[in-house]
Motif scaffolding. Structure first.
Motif, PDB file in Angstrom:
ATOM      1  N   GLY A   8      -1.985 -36.629  -2.383  1.00  0.00           N
ATOM      2  CA  GLY A   8      -2.022 -35.976  -1.094  1.00  0.00           C
ATOM      3  C   GLY A   8      -1.707 -36.957   0.025  1.00  0.00           C
ATOM      4  O   GLY A   8      -1.525 -38.154  -0.198  1.00  0.00           O
ATOM      5  N   PRO A  60      -3.595 -37.603   3.333  1.00  0.00           N
ATOM      6  CA  PRO A  60      -4.657 -37.385   4.318  1.00  0.00           C
ATOM      7  C   PRO A  60      -4.219 -37.830   5.705  1.00  0.00           C
ATOM      8  O   PRO A  60      -3.482 -38.808   5.850  1.00  0.00           O
ATOM      9  CB  PRO A  60      -5.798 -38.261   3.800  1.00  0.00           C
ATOM     10  N   ALA A 101     -14.626 -38.260  -0.315  1.00  0.00           N
ATOM     11  CA  ALA A 101     -13.784 -37.171   0.195  1.00  0.00           C
ATOM     12  C   ALA A 101     -12.362 -37.660   0.438  1.00  0.00           C
ATOM     13  O   ALA A 101     -11.384 -36.952   0.144  1.00  0.00           O
ATOM     14  CB  ALA A 101     -14.388 -36.601   1.473  1.00  0.00           C
ATOM     15  N   TYR A 102     -12.237 -38.867   0.966  1.00  0.00           N
ATOM     16  CA  TYR A 102     -10.896 -39.424   1.203  1.00  0.00           C
ATOM     17  C   TYR A 102     -10.180 -39.706  -0.114  1.00  0.00           C
ATOM     18  O   TYR A 102      -8.986 -39.402  -0.264  1.00  0.00           O
ATOM     19  CB  TYR A 102     -10.992 -40.703   2.033  1.00  0.00           C
ATOM     20  N   PHE A 139     -10.609 -38.169  -2.967  1.00  0.00           N
ATOM     21  CA  PHE A 139     -10.200 -36.896  -3.546  1.00  0.00           C
ATOM     22  C   PHE A 139      -9.003 -36.297  -2.808  1.00  0.00           C
ATOM     23  O   PHE A 139      -8.110 -35.720  -3.426  1.00  0.00           O
ATOM     24  CB  PHE A 139     -11.363 -35.907  -3.530  1.00  0.00           C
ATOM     25  N   SER A 140      -8.980 -36.419  -1.488  1.00  0.00           N
ATOM     26  CA  SER A 140      -7.858 -35.846  -0.736  1.00  0.00           C
ATOM     27  C   SER A 140      -6.566 -36.617  -0.982  1.00  0.00           C
ATOM     28  O   SER A 140      -5.481 -36.054  -0.908  1.00  0.00           O
ATOM     29  CB  SER A 140      -8.179 -35.820   0.764  1.00  0.00           C
ATOM     30  N   ARG A 141      -6.700 -37.891  -1.298  1.00  0.00           N
ATOM     31  CA  ARG A 141      -5.520 -38.721  -1.561  1.00  0.00           C
ATOM     32  C   ARG A 141      -5.041 -38.605  -3.003  1.00  0.00           C
ATOM     33  O   ARG A 141      -3.851 -38.451  -3.260  1.00  0.00           O
ATOM     34  CB  ARG A 141      -5.861 -40.177  -1.225  1.00  0.00           C
ATOM     35  N   GLY A 201      -7.030 -36.813  -5.744  1.00  0.00           N
ATOM     36  CA  GLY A 201      -7.764 -35.882  -6.591  1.00  0.00           C
ATOM     37  C   GLY A 201      -6.864 -35.203  -7.604  1.00  0.00           C
ATOM     38  O   GLY A 201      -5.820 -34.653  -7.253  1.00  0.00           O
ATOM     39  N   SER A 244     -10.551 -34.082  -9.884  1.00  0.00           N
ATOM     40  CA  SER A 244     -10.209 -32.949  -9.026  1.00  0.00           C
ATOM     41  C   SER A 244     -11.519 -32.262  -8.653  1.00  0.00           C
ATOM     42  O   SER A 244     -12.587 -32.608  -9.174  1.00  0.00           O
ATOM     43  CB  SER A 244      -9.308 -31.973  -9.782  1.00  0.00           C
ATOM     44  N   THR A 245     -11.454 -31.281  -7.784  1.00  0.00           N
ATOM     45  CA  THR A 245     -12.660 -30.539  -7.420  1.00  0.00           C
ATOM     46  C   THR A 245     -13.290 -29.900  -8.652  1.00  0.00           C
ATOM     47  O   THR A 245     -14.514 -29.955  -8.854  1.00  0.00           O
ATOM     48  CB  THR A 245     -12.343 -29.460  -6.380  1.00  0.00           C
TER      49      THR A 245
END
Length: 200
Positions: free
Chosen positions: A17, A19, A27-28, A30-32, A34, A47-48
């Motif tokens: 991702g 961000p 959180a960062y 995972f957003s980058r 995940g 992943s989530t």
């Protein structure tokens, strides 16, 4: 965070991702990254969905911890990298939960620097890179995101730490089996003979 890591580890599955803001928290990460796999399965960021499953897996296997376990990544052996929240630090250190040994190992590195420092500078202690490369010689196919290479006989039951005692496994099945074995044998004295194993 992750600037150096991203240049040294290759994404071999998943889509990174972008961000908008930098960060030093899970959180960062995972957003980058995940759901991404690095170097053919050597290291993977949750992943989530896999985070939820892993949280349940490690809680089942390690009920002795009196705090929520937050796994953020896992390696080719199915070992889970978890935030060590015991200190209450906003930038915690890391626990490595090993299903094949039944142990929880402390990694004395802050989460914010772990990827760019420890994994870049010396990944061997965390990821068993040499062992991975040895396995890959005989098993060149990349690992799927839900797979790991597990011990046929876990080390805590006397299994050998060699590629001949390894097999490709579904990571949820492997963790479930190892959790049951760990909890059933954790109080036995070393050398106790086990004559029969039943899984519920």
């Amino acid at each position: 965070m992750l600037e150096i890591f991203g240049t040294r580890f290759d994404v071999t599955d998943g889509i990174p991702g972008s961000p908008e803001n930098a960060g030093i928290n899970v959180a960062y990460l995972f957003s980058r990254y995940g759901g991404c796999t690095f170097n053919g399965g050597l290291y993977r960021v949750h992943s989530t969905e896999s985070f939820r499953k892993a949280s349940a897996m490690v809680a089942e296997a390690h009920p002795e911890f009196g705090f929520p376990l937050i796994p953020f990544a896992f390696d080719w052996l199915g070992r889970q990298f978890v935030l060590d929240l015991r200190s209450g630090d906003a930038d915690p250190e890391i626990l490595l939960l090993e299903p094949g040994t039944g142990e929880a190992l402390e990694i004395p590195r802050k989460f914010s620097t772990y990827h760019d420092d420890e994994l870049v500078r010396d990944p061997e202690p965390s990821l068993c890179v040499g062992f991975f490369n040895e396995w890959k010689i005989e098993n060149p196919t990349d690992l799927a995101f839900d797979q790991c290479v597990g011990y046929k006989v876990p080390l805590f039951l006397g299994g050998e730490d060699s590629i001949h005692n390894l097999e490709l496994s579904d990571i949820e099945v492997y963790w479930s089996l190892m959790a049951q074995l760990r909890l059933a044998t954790i109080d036995l004295a070393p050398g106790t003979r086990i004559s029969e194993i039943e899984f519920g």
